[in-house]
Design an enzyme around this catalytic site. Structure first.
Site, PDB file in Angstrom:
ATOM      1  N   PRO A 140       0.792  -1.236   0.000  1.00 21.22           N
ATOM      2  CA  PRO A 140       0.000   0.000   0.000  1.00 21.22           C
ATOM      3  C   PRO A 140       0.821   1.282   0.000  1.00 21.22           C
ATOM      4  O   PRO A 140       0.269   2.359  -0.171  1.00 21.22           O
ATOM      5  CB  PRO A 140      -0.803  -0.118   1.300  1.00 21.22           C
ATOM      6  CG  PRO A 140       0.063  -0.945   2.193  1.00 21.22           C
ATOM      7  CD  PRO A 140       0.759  -1.917   1.307  1.00 21.22           C
ATOM      8  N   ASP A 188       3.492   1.483 -11.535  1.00 21.12           N
ATOM      9  CA  ASP A 188       2.205   2.172 -11.573  1.00 21.12           C
ATOM     10  C   ASP A 188       2.249   3.445 -10.731  1.00 21.12           C
ATOM     11  O   ASP A 188       3.109   3.598  -9.849  1.00 21.12           O
ATOM     12  CB  ASP A 188       1.108   1.252 -11.032  1.00 21.12           C
ATOM     13  CG  ASP A 188       0.673   0.240 -12.077  1.00 21.12           C
ATOM     14  OD1 ASP A 188       0.972   0.462 -13.265  1.00 21.12           O
ATOM     15  OD2 ASP A 188       0.055  -0.762 -11.697  1.00 21.12           O
ATOM     16  N   LYS A 234      -1.449   5.837 -14.437  1.00 19.14           N
ATOM     17  CA  LYS A 234      -2.225   7.069 -14.611  1.00 19.14           C
ATOM     18  C   LYS A 234      -2.835   7.448 -13.267  1.00 19.14           C
ATOM     19  O   LYS A 234      -3.242   6.605 -12.505  1.00 19.14           O
ATOM     20  CB  LYS A 234      -3.332   6.792 -15.615  1.00 19.14           C
ATOM     21  CG  LYS A 234      -4.452   7.794 -15.562  1.00 19.14           C
ATOM     22  CD  LYS A 234      -5.340   7.646 -16.749  1.00 19.14           C
ATOM     23  CE  LYS A 234      -6.447   6.635 -16.497  1.00 19.14           C
ATOM     24  NZ  LYS A 234      -7.481   6.701 -17.530  1.00 19.14           N
ATOM     25  N   ASP A 278      -1.443  -5.751  -4.164  1.00 15.16           N
ATOM     26  CA  ASP A 278      -1.156  -7.083  -4.699  1.00 15.16           C
ATOM     27  C   ASP A 278      -1.497  -7.092  -6.196  1.00 15.16           C
ATOM     28  O   ASP A 278      -2.560  -6.593  -6.587  1.00 15.16           O
ATOM     29  CB  ASP A 278      -2.014  -8.136  -3.981  1.00 15.16           C
ATOM     30  CG  ASP A 278      -1.683  -9.528  -4.487  1.00 15.16           C
ATOM     31  OD1 ASP A 278      -0.754 -10.144  -3.942  1.00 15.16           O
ATOM     32  OD2 ASP A 278      -2.328  -9.987  -5.461  1.00 15.16           O
ATOM     33  N   ILE A 293      -5.059  -8.408  -7.313  1.00 14.10           N
ATOM     34  CA  ILE A 293      -6.304  -7.766  -6.869  1.00 14.10           C
ATOM     35  C   ILE A 293      -6.480  -6.471  -7.642  1.00 14.10           C
ATOM     36  O   ILE A 293      -5.722  -5.504  -7.428  1.00 14.10           O
ATOM     37  CB  ILE A 293      -6.273  -7.476  -5.341  1.00 14.10           C
ATOM     38  CG1 ILE A 293      -6.089  -8.750  -4.529  1.00 14.10           C
ATOM     39  CG2 ILE A 293      -7.547  -6.737  -4.912  1.00 14.10           C
ATOM     40  CD1 ILE A 293      -7.290  -9.679  -4.506  1.00 14.10           C
ATOM     41  N   THR A 333      -2.399  -6.275  -0.168  1.00 15.48           N
ATOM     42  CA  THR A 333      -3.423  -5.467  -0.829  1.00 15.48           C
ATOM     43  C   THR A 333      -3.924  -4.380   0.123  1.00 15.48           C
ATOM     44  O   THR A 333      -3.922  -4.555   1.355  1.00 15.48           O
ATOM     45  CB  THR A 333      -4.568  -6.374  -1.342  1.00 15.48           C
ATOM     46  OG1 THR A 333      -5.429  -5.583  -2.151  1.00 15.48           O
ATOM     47  CG2 THR A 333      -5.386  -6.989  -0.213  1.00 15.48           C
ATOM     48  N   ALA A 334      -4.366  -3.253  -0.474  1.00 15.89           N
ATOM     49  CA  ALA A 334      -4.737  -2.086   0.332  1.00 15.89           C
ATOM     50  C   ALA A 334      -5.823  -2.418   1.361  1.00 15.89           C
ATOM     51  O   ALA A 334      -5.795  -1.907   2.482  1.00 15.89           O
ATOM     52  CB  ALA A 334      -5.206  -0.967  -0.592  1.00 15.89           C
ATOM     53  N   MET A 394     -11.543   1.675  -5.260  1.00 15.05           N
ATOM     54  CA  MET A 394     -11.873   2.650  -6.318  1.00 15.05           C
ATOM     55  C   MET A 394     -13.281   3.236  -6.130  1.00 15.05           C
ATOM     56  O   MET A 394     -14.018   3.431  -7.102  1.00 15.05           O
ATOM     57  CB  MET A 394     -11.754   1.991  -7.709  1.00 15.05           C
ATOM     58  CG  MET A 394     -10.337   1.506  -7.990  1.00 15.05           C
ATOM     59  SD  MET A 394     -10.232   0.408  -9.401  1.00 15.05           S
ATOM     60  CE  MET A 394     -10.649  -1.167  -8.692  1.00 15.05           C
TER      61      MET A 394
END
Ligand SMILES: C[S@@+](CC[C@H](N)C(=O)[O-])C[C@H]1O[C@@H](n2cnc3c(N)ncnc32)[C@H](O)[C@@H]1O
Length: 261
Positions: free
Chosen positions: A19, A42, A64, A97, A100, A125-126, A179
């Protein structure tokens, strides 16, 4: 058709960057970063993680964020194949991750089709990092029998089509929406319409494990009424379910305001 590769073919490792806090990287991730020739990373990968990349490696930003230009997925796939065919040890560094909500499936398929050796190094993963930061057990046996990671964002920017809202509105399931910073209110309204109690606890976090981490707690009714507070460019996660009552009461004990609407 299977693409052919030369005898100098390198390899690609998809690495989970976690994270943000570099201390949450696995030892294997650090070892791979230290032996990379090229790193394609990323936008959500933190500077602290990038500091651990071998100094001689080329680092290319391909992600992005907030409307800035990015590489197309197809171009990233092609670039990985080209670099590996030149014999490079390529690291594809992804937030959290890779498996995910990380498009790992598409990248692995492309690399396999090209005959490039590909490996995956998992990351935290977050959603799990958020649970740890909040001190919340997502599967606390008194409150939840399952946990679901759900996307709150479709390609067109709205809610994903075809989500099973009745299934998601299970009071004994812990939901973690990725998201969903901009769709939080819509998510909450759909869950309430599907029968989930308006008083269900909610905890939202931005930039988990980073120096600019922020938290909000409240109820599903408050989320439906107000949405997630504006977080700018920061990544946001929304946790919904009984298990998050602990995060709400902790915030209140620490004097932070909870939203009840
Ligand atoms: C494309 S998904 C990538 C998920 C990533 N593969 C993972 O396992 O965490 C991007 C979303 O992940 C979540 N996210 C990633 N890093 C985060 C962080 N440090 N804090 C809060 N949310 C984060 C946010 O919901 C963000 O919109």
């Amino acid at each position: 058709m299977r693409e052919t590769s030369s005898s100098r073919t390198g390899s690609v490792v998809l690495v989970g960057a976690g994270p943000g806090d570099p201390e949450l990287l696995t030892l294997k991730a650090v070892r791979v970063l230290q032996s990379a020739d090229v790193v394609l990373f990323d936008a959500l990968v933190s500077d602290g993680v990038l500091d651990l990349v071998r100094r001689e490696a080329r680092c290319l930003a391909v992600g992005k964020r907030g409307g800035r230009a990015s590489c197309r997925q197809q171009d990233i796939n092609d670039l990985m194949v080209r670099l590996a065919r030149r014999g490079k040890r390529v690291v594809r560094l992804k937030a959290g991750d890779p498996m995910i909500f990380g498009r790992a499936g598409e990248e692995i398929a492309r690399l396999e089709a090209a005959g490039i050796p590909v490996e995956v190094v998992p990351g935290i993963t977050a959603g799990l990092a958020a649970a740890a930061a909040l001190g919340v057990s997502l599967t606390h046996r008194d409150h939840a029998h399952s946990v679901r990671f759900v996307t709150g964002h479709s390609k067109d920017g709205g809610l994903p089509k075809g989500l099973d809202w009745q299934g998601l509105a299970d009071p004994e399931t812990s939901l973690v929406f990725y998201m969903a910073g901009r769709t939080g209110a819509a998510v909450a309204r759909r869950l309430i319409d599907a029968g989930l109690s308006q008083s269900t606890p909610v905890a939202a976090m931005a930039s988990v494990s980073c120096p600019d981490e922020t938290r909000w707690t409240g109820t599903l009714a408050a989320l439906a009424a107000e949405g997630c507070p504006e977080a700018g460019d920061k990544p946001v996660l929304v946790g919904i379910g009984r298990v998050f009552a602990r995060a709400v009461s902790r915030a209140e004990a620490e004097g932070r305001q909870s939203r009840t609407a």
